[in-house]
Scaffold this motif. Structure first.
Motif, PDB file in Angstrom:
ATOM      1  N   LEU A 235     -16.907 -12.471 -21.541  1.00  0.00           N
ATOM      2  CA  LEU A 235     -16.255 -13.325 -22.533  1.00  0.00           C
ATOM      3  C   LEU A 235     -14.762 -13.013 -22.620  1.00  0.00           C
ATOM      4  CD1 LEU A 235     -16.398 -15.466 -24.742  1.00  0.00           C
ATOM      5  CD2 LEU A 235     -17.079 -13.663 -26.353  1.00  0.00           C
ATOM      6  N   VAL A 236     -14.427 -11.740 -22.647  1.00  0.00           N
ATOM      7  CA  VAL A 236     -13.019 -11.349 -22.703  1.00  0.00           C
ATOM      8  C   VAL A 236     -12.278 -11.796 -21.442  1.00  0.00           C
ATOM      9  CG1 VAL A 236     -11.447  -9.376 -22.689  1.00  0.00           C
ATOM     10  CG2 VAL A 236     -13.372  -9.421 -24.277  1.00  0.00           C
ATOM     11  N   LEU A 237     -12.909 -11.603 -20.275  1.00  0.00           N
ATOM     12  CA  LEU A 237     -12.275 -12.019 -19.022  1.00  0.00           C
ATOM     13  C   LEU A 237     -12.010 -13.521 -18.995  1.00  0.00           C
ATOM     14  CD1 LEU A 237     -14.141  -9.939 -16.270  1.00  0.00           C
ATOM     15  CD2 LEU A 237     -11.746  -9.772 -16.917  1.00  0.00           C
ATOM     16  N   VAL A 238     -13.001 -14.297 -19.414  1.00  0.00           N
ATOM     17  CA  VAL A 238     -12.844 -15.754 -19.415  1.00  0.00           C
ATOM     18  C   VAL A 238     -11.782 -16.178 -20.419  1.00  0.00           C
ATOM     19  CG1 VAL A 238     -14.000 -17.928 -19.968  1.00  0.00           C
ATOM     20  CG2 VAL A 238     -15.145 -16.238 -18.539  1.00  0.00           C
ATOM     21  N   LEU A 239     -11.744 -15.522 -21.578  1.00  0.00           N
ATOM     22  CA  LEU A 239     -10.717 -15.840 -22.569  1.00  0.00           C
ATOM     23  C   LEU A 239      -9.317 -15.570 -22.019  1.00  0.00           C
ATOM     24  CD1 LEU A 239     -12.272 -14.478 -25.894  1.00  0.00           C
ATOM     25  CD2 LEU A 239     -11.828 -16.861 -25.311  1.00  0.00           C
ATOM     26  N   VAL A 240      -9.177 -14.467 -21.307  1.00  0.00           N
ATOM     27  CA  VAL A 240      -7.870 -14.128 -20.731  1.00  0.00           C
ATOM     28  C   VAL A 240      -7.464 -15.165 -19.685  1.00  0.00           C
ATOM     29  CG1 VAL A 240      -6.621 -12.457 -19.306  1.00  0.00           C
ATOM     30  CG2 VAL A 240      -8.053 -11.662 -21.190  1.00  0.00           C
ATOM     31  N   VAL A 241      -8.385 -15.525 -18.785  1.00  0.00           N
ATOM     32  CA  VAL A 241      -8.081 -16.516 -17.750  1.00  0.00           C
ATOM     33  C   VAL A 241      -7.760 -17.867 -18.385  1.00  0.00           C
ATOM     34  CG1 VAL A 241      -9.044 -17.823 -15.816  1.00  0.00           C
ATOM     35  CG2 VAL A 241      -9.422 -15.359 -15.966  1.00  0.00           C
ATOM     36  N   SER A 242      -8.541 -18.270 -19.373  1.00  0.00           N
ATOM     37  CA  SER A 242      -8.300 -19.555 -20.042  1.00  0.00           C
ATOM     38  C   SER A 242      -6.931 -19.563 -20.716  1.00  0.00           C
ATOM     39  CB  SER A 242      -9.392 -19.825 -21.081  1.00  0.00           C
ATOM     40  OG  SER A 242     -10.655 -19.903 -20.469  1.00  0.00           O
ATOM     41  N   TRP A 243      -6.577 -18.461 -21.346  1.00  0.00           N
ATOM     42  CA  TRP A 243      -5.278 -18.356 -22.002  1.00  0.00           C
ATOM     43  C   TRP A 243      -4.139 -18.463 -20.988  1.00  0.00           C
ATOM     44  CZ3 TRP A 243      -1.419 -14.490 -21.749  1.00  0.00           C
ATOM     45  CH2 TRP A 243      -0.415 -14.617 -22.715  1.00  0.00           C
ATOM     46  N   LEU A 244      -4.284 -17.782 -19.844  1.00  0.00           N
ATOM     47  CA  LEU A 244      -3.250 -17.839 -18.816  1.00  0.00           C
ATOM     48  C   LEU A 244      -3.095 -19.256 -18.252  1.00  0.00           C
ATOM     49  CD1 LEU A 244      -3.977 -14.519 -16.880  1.00  0.00           C
ATOM     50  CD2 LEU A 244      -2.027 -14.996 -18.370  1.00  0.00           C
ATOM     51  N   VAL A 245      -4.234 -19.924 -18.028  1.00  0.00           N
ATOM     52  CA  VAL A 245      -4.169 -21.286 -17.483  1.00  0.00           C
ATOM     53  C   VAL A 245      -3.510 -22.229 -18.477  1.00  0.00           C
ATOM     54  CG1 VAL A 245      -5.560 -23.273 -16.775  1.00  0.00           C
ATOM     55  CG2 VAL A 245      -6.137 -20.986 -15.943  1.00  0.00           C
ATOM     56  N   ARG A 246      -3.872 -22.115 -19.753  1.00  0.00           N
ATOM     57  CA  ARG A 246      -3.257 -22.978 -20.771  1.00  0.00           C
ATOM     58  C   ARG A 246      -1.765 -22.701 -20.903  1.00  0.00           C
ATOM     59  NH1 ARG A 246      -6.715 -25.967 -23.695  1.00  0.00           N
ATOM     60  NH2 ARG A 246      -8.925 -25.438 -23.604  1.00  0.00           N
ATOM     61  N   HIS A 247      -1.403 -21.438 -20.797  1.00  0.00           N
ATOM     62  CA  HIS A 247       0.021 -21.083 -20.842  1.00  0.00           C
ATOM     63  C   HIS A 247       0.772 -21.720 -19.669  1.00  0.00           C
ATOM     64  CE1 HIS A 247       3.677 -18.839 -21.402  1.00  0.00           C
ATOM     65  NE2 HIS A 247       3.529 -18.184 -20.266  1.00  0.00           N
ATOM     66  N   LEU A 248       0.166 -21.667 -18.488  1.00  0.00           N
ATOM     67  CA  LEU A 248       0.784 -22.273 -17.309  1.00  0.00           C
ATOM     68  C   LEU A 248       0.861 -23.792 -17.451  1.00  0.00           C
ATOM     69  CD1 LEU A 248       1.958 -21.813 -14.496  1.00  0.00           C
ATOM     70  CD2 LEU A 248      -0.368 -21.918 -13.576  1.00  0.00           C
ATOM     71  N   GLU A 249      -0.192 -24.394 -18.003  1.00  0.00           N
ATOM     72  CA  GLU A 249      -0.189 -25.843 -18.238  1.00  0.00           C
ATOM     73  C   GLU A 249       0.974 -26.245 -19.140  1.00  0.00           C
ATOM     74  OE1 GLU A 249      -3.824 -27.527 -19.691  1.00  0.00           O
ATOM     75  OE2 GLU A 249      -5.021 -26.290 -18.353  1.00  0.00           O
ATOM     76  N   LYS A 250       1.176 -25.499 -20.216  1.00  0.00           N
ATOM     77  CA  LYS A 250       2.236 -25.830 -21.162  1.00  0.00           C
ATOM     78  C   LYS A 250       3.612 -25.657 -20.531  1.00  0.00           C
ATOM     79  CE  LYS A 250      -0.240 -24.998 -25.468  1.00  0.00           C
ATOM     80  NZ  LYS A 250      -0.273 -24.271 -26.753  1.00  0.00           N
ATOM     81  N   ARG A 251       3.777 -24.614 -19.734  1.00  0.00           N
ATOM     82  CA  ARG A 251       5.075 -24.403 -19.085  1.00  0.00           C
ATOM     83  C   ARG A 251       5.385 -25.521 -18.091  1.00  0.00           C
ATOM     84  NH1 ARG A 251       7.099 -18.669 -17.263  1.00  0.00           N
ATOM     85  NH2 ARG A 251       8.883 -20.064 -17.068  1.00  0.00           N
ATOM     86  N   MET A 252       4.391 -25.884 -17.300  1.00  0.00           N
ATOM     87  CA  MET A 252       4.615 -26.946 -16.322  1.00  0.00           C
ATOM     88  C   MET A 252       4.768 -28.294 -17.012  1.00  0.00           C
ATOM     89  SD  MET A 252       2.110 -25.855 -13.164  1.00  0.00           S
ATOM     90  CE  MET A 252       2.923 -26.950 -12.016  1.00  0.00           C
ATOM     91  N   GLY A 253       4.028 -28.497 -18.102  1.00  0.00           N
ATOM     92  CA  GLY A 253       4.161 -29.736 -18.862  1.00  0.00           C
ATOM     93  C   GLY A 253       5.525 -29.834 -19.514  1.00  0.00           C
ATOM     94  N   ALA A 254       6.036 -28.701 -20.000  1.00  0.00           N
ATOM     95  CA  ALA A 254       7.359 -28.692 -20.611  1.00  0.00           C
ATOM     96  C   ALA A 254       8.429 -29.031 -19.579  1.00  0.00           C
ATOM     97  CB  ALA A 254       7.643 -27.314 -21.231  1.00  0.00           C
ATOM     98  N   ASN A 255       8.257 -28.517 -18.347  1.00  0.00           N
ATOM     99  CA  ASN A 255       9.221 -28.833 -17.303  1.00  0.00           C
ATOM    100  C   ASN A 255       9.235 -30.326 -16.988  1.00  0.00           C
ATOM    101  OD1 ASN A 255       9.881 -26.167 -17.058  1.00  0.00           O
ATOM    102  ND2 ASN A 255       8.461 -25.761 -15.383  1.00  0.00           N
ATOM    103  N   VAL A 256       8.049 -30.937 -17.002  1.00  0.00           N
ATOM    104  CA  VAL A 256       7.963 -32.364 -16.732  1.00  0.00           C
ATOM    105  C   VAL A 256       8.688 -33.170 -17.811  1.00  0.00           C
ATOM    106  CG1 VAL A 256       6.401 -34.328 -16.526  1.00  0.00           C
ATOM    107  CG2 VAL A 256       5.829 -32.187 -15.411  1.00  0.00           C
ATOM    108  N   LEU A 257       8.472 -32.761 -19.076  1.00  0.00           N
ATOM    109  CA  LEU A 257       9.114 -33.463 -20.181  1.00  0.00           C
ATOM    110  C   LEU A 257      10.625 -33.320 -20.126  1.00  0.00           C
ATOM    111  CD1 LEU A 257       6.672 -32.610 -23.119  1.00  0.00           C
ATOM    112  CD2 LEU A 257       6.907 -34.795 -21.914  1.00  0.00           C
ATOM    113  N   GLU A 258      11.059 -32.090 -19.788  1.00  0.00           N
ATOM    114  CA  GLU A 258      12.491 -31.887 -19.696  1.00  0.00           C
ATOM    115  C   GLU A 258      13.090 -32.744 -18.585  1.00  0.00           C
ATOM    116  OE1 GLU A 258      13.020 -27.767 -19.142  1.00  0.00           O
ATOM    117  OE2 GLU A 258      12.342 -27.203 -21.136  1.00  0.00           O
TER     118      GLU A 258
END
Length: 261
Positions: A235-258
């Motif tokens: 559960l902890v491992l999956v939470l960490v991976v999910s958090w990293l993926v969401r963080h990457l999604e937001k960063r790449m999404g922010a770049n697109v918006l910019e």
């Protein structure tokens, strides 16, 4: 981003609190619990707890290497599926249908026990696990890549053609960067899936998290307590991976918006 980080650490804090509560249960409710065997509140529990954690890095390693190769193979399998040549498209369909249909556990056993006989080679449990996991997951990655590439607007492709870009330049500079942004959530799901499926490699004797839990369960025979810790580890491992993926999604999404502004 701050809210996501707060929720993530709040979840981890809740898990730690639950472990402490379990360690205090003792014989509550008339049931003879054995949390002292797996929690670091006693010397014996500490040894067993760190024994369970000792498979952590192998789980991370086999998942990460398998994901890396499955993404590479999936990309190279996806491209023929977009070609005009019927033979290339047929190769894509045959590959995807075969490896998408084979259960991962069956593929693991066949790779470890059958492939050495077929090819006259020797495979370690780690290498056999990587081959089996990467091949099975690559079929799903190929479909994800194909869908992402096909979602790119025709005008982008025509624009790349008008610049005189070669096929590989067009893919590398124009199509794939946009496609990866769109398929990142789906790829994140596959990363989580691969992390969970890596637990099946225990059947080959690889001392990852699940194998360690099985070994301790045989000697201590506290299956509820041991597999509860195993559940929390994943559960902890999956939470960490999910958090990293969401963080990457937001960063790449922010770049697109910019870029849009």
């Amino acid at each position: 981003m701050a809210q996501t980080t707060t929720r993530f650490f709040a979840t981890l804090g809740a898990l730690l609190a639950a472990l402490l509560l379990l360690s205090a249960c003792g014989n509550a409710g008339g049931v003879s619990w054995g949390w002292y065997e797996v929690l670091p509140t006693t010397p014996r529990g500490r040894d067993n707890f760190f024994f369970l954690l000792s498979g952590f890095w192998l789980t991370i390693a086999i998942s990460g290497v398998s994901i890396f190769f499955s993404v590479l193979i999936g990309l190279f399998v996806a491209l023929p599926g977009l070609a005009k040549d019927k033979k290339l498209r047929a190769f894509n369909r045959v590959y995807v249908e075969i490896f998408r249909a084979i259960p991962i556990l069956v593929m693991l056993l066949w790779t470890y026990y059958g492939l050495p006989i077929l090819l006259g080679i020797s495979l370690s449990p780690f290498v056999a696990g990587v081959i089996a996991l990467a091949l099975c997951d690559s079929a799903f990655e190929a479909e994800i890549f194909r869908a992402g590439i096909q979602s790119i607007e025709r005008g982008q492709i025509d624009g790349a053609d008008s610049l005189g870009l070669t096929y590989f330049q067009k893919m590398r500079l124009v199509i794939l960067p946009q496609a990866i942004r769109r398929i990142l959530p789906a790829m994140g799901n596959q990363f989580v899936y691969m992390l969970k499926m890596s637990s099946l490699v225990y059947v080959l004797g690889l001392p990852e998290l699940t194998r360690r839990a099985n070994e301790l369960s045989v000697t201590v025979y506290r299956p509820l307590e041991i597999y509860t810790i195993l559940l929390l580890e994943y559960l902890v491992l999956v939470l960490v991976v999910s958090w990293l993926v969401r963080h990457l999604e937001k960063r790449m999404g922010a770049n697109v918006l910019e870029g849009a502004h």
